[in-house]
Design a protein around this motif. Structure first.
Motif, short mmCIF file in Angstrom:
data_model
loop_
_atom_site.label_atom_id
_atom_site.label_comp_id
_atom_site.label_asym_id
_atom_site.label_seq_id
_atom_site.Cartn_x
_atom_site.Cartn_y
_atom_site.Cartn_z
N GLY A 146 0.77 -1.24 0.00
CA GLY A 146 0.00 0.00 0.00
C GLY A 146 0.80 1.28 0.00
N ALA A 147 2.13 1.20 0.26
CA ALA A 147 2.92 2.44 0.31
C ALA A 147 4.39 2.14 0.01
N THR A 148 5.07 3.16 -0.50
CA THR A 148 6.51 3.10 -0.74
C THR A 148 7.14 4.29 -0.05
N ILE A 149 8.20 4.07 0.71
CA ILE A 149 8.90 5.15 1.41
C ILE A 149 10.26 5.32 0.75
N THR A 150 10.56 6.55 0.33
CA THR A 150 11.86 6.83 -0.27
C THR A 150 12.49 8.05 0.41
N PHE A 151 13.79 8.07 0.37
CA PHE A 151 14.56 9.23 0.83
C PHE A 151 15.20 9.84 -0.41
N THR A 152 15.21 11.14 -0.50
CA THR A 152 15.84 11.80 -1.64
C THR A 152 16.63 13.02 -1.16
N VAL A 153 17.70 13.31 -1.87
CA VAL A 153 18.51 14.49 -1.59
C VAL A 153 18.46 15.37 -2.82
N GLY A 194 11.69 22.83 -6.11
CA GLY A 194 13.13 22.98 -6.12
C GLY A 194 13.66 23.29 -4.73
N THR A 195 14.96 23.46 -4.63
CA THR A 195 15.58 23.74 -3.33
C THR A 195 15.67 25.23 -3.08
N VAL A 196 15.80 25.59 -1.80
CA VAL A 196 15.95 26.97 -1.36
C VAL A 196 17.17 27.00 -0.44
N GLY A 197 18.03 27.98 -0.63
CA GLY A 197 19.15 28.14 0.29
C GLY A 197 20.44 27.48 -0.19
N ASP A 198 21.39 27.40 0.73
CA ASP A 198 22.73 26.95 0.35
C ASP A 198 23.10 25.57 0.89
N VAL A 199 22.09 24.76 1.25
CA VAL A 199 22.32 23.37 1.63
C VAL A 199 21.32 22.49 0.88
N PRO A 200 21.67 21.24 0.61
CA PRO A 200 20.72 20.33 -0.06
C PRO A 200 19.47 20.12 0.81
N ALA A 201 18.38 19.77 0.17
CA ALA A 201 17.15 19.42 0.89
C ALA A 201 17.06 17.89 0.94
N VAL A 202 16.96 17.35 2.14
CA VAL A 202 16.81 15.91 2.34
C VAL A 202 15.35 15.66 2.70
N LEU A 203 14.68 14.84 1.89
CA LEU A 203 13.24 14.62 2.05
C LEU A 203 12.92 13.14 2.19
N ILE A 204 11.87 12.85 2.96
CA ILE A 204 11.25 11.53 2.96
C ILE A 204 9.96 11.68 2.17
N MET A 205 9.70 10.73 1.27
CA MET A 205 8.44 10.73 0.52
C MET A 205 7.73 9.40 0.80
N GLY A 227 10.54 23.63 5.34
CA GLY A 227 11.80 23.18 5.90
C GLY A 227 11.59 22.05 6.87
N GLU A 228 12.63 21.79 7.59
CA GLU A 228 12.72 20.69 8.54
C GLU A 228 11.47 20.58 9.41
N GLY A 229 10.84 19.40 9.39
CA GLY A 229 9.70 19.13 10.25
C GLY A 229 8.34 19.53 9.70
N GLU A 230 8.31 20.31 8.61
CA GLU A 230 7.02 20.67 8.00
C GLU A 230 6.64 19.54 7.04
N ILE A 231 5.35 19.35 6.84
CA ILE A 231 4.93 18.28 5.94
C ILE A 231 4.04 18.84 4.85
N PHE A 232 4.00 18.11 3.73
CA PHE A 232 3.23 18.53 2.57
C PHE A 232 2.55 17.29 1.99
N GLN A 275 1.02 11.47 -2.07
CA GLN A 275 2.22 11.30 -1.25
C GLN A 275 2.37 12.39 -0.19
N TRP A 276 2.94 11.99 0.94
CA TRP A 276 3.39 12.91 1.97
C TRP A 276 4.86 13.17 1.70
N ILE A 277 5.29 14.43 1.83
CA ILE A 277 6.69 14.79 1.69
C ILE A 277 7.10 15.51 2.98
N ILE A 278 8.15 14.99 3.61
CA ILE A 278 8.60 15.50 4.90
C ILE A 278 10.08 15.88 4.80
#
Length: 102
Positions: free
Chosen positions: A5-12, A75-86, A50-55, A28-31
């Motif tokens: 029923g679900a797939t969990i992925t991490f992306t940078v 896309g990304t914002v700022g000067d560090v990569p965005a690490v997300l769980i989907m 950012g960190e801890g907010e969900i979509f 999908q939820w994106i965290i």
């Protein structure tokens, strides 16, 4: 990680990354775990998260606008990569239906 029923992925997403206009492949939820990212809708609204907010995204079956855009831009914002769980669900989107999460 794929479960029934679900797939969990991490992306940078690298610094400066901006994708193409697209629809969510599945509901999908994106965290964000670290960094910041944005979503821009076809009507021009933009939300940064950012960190801890969900979509929750399930923009499927959208009609192209005058520029040929469908779905959303992200896309990304700022000067560090965005690490997300989907967390993607195998369920059908709730277009023209009440939300399944009550």
């Amino acid at each position: 990680m794929k479960q029934s029923g679900a797939t969990i992925t991490f992306t940078v997403l690298p610094v400066g990354w901006v994708g193409n206009w697209h629809e969510n492949p599945k509901p999908q939820w994106i965290i964000p775990l670290s960094g910041r990212w944005f979503v821009e809708t076809m009507d021009g609204q933009r939300v940064e998260m950012g960190e801890g907010e969900i979509f929750f995204g399930e923009d499927r079956g959208t009609k192209a606008d005058a520029q040929g855009h469908k779905g959303h831009l992200s896309g990304t914002v700022g000067d560090v990569p965005a690490v997300l769980i989907m967390v993607q669900f195998e369920e059908t989107p709730t277009i023209d239906q009440s939300c399944r999460f009550r």
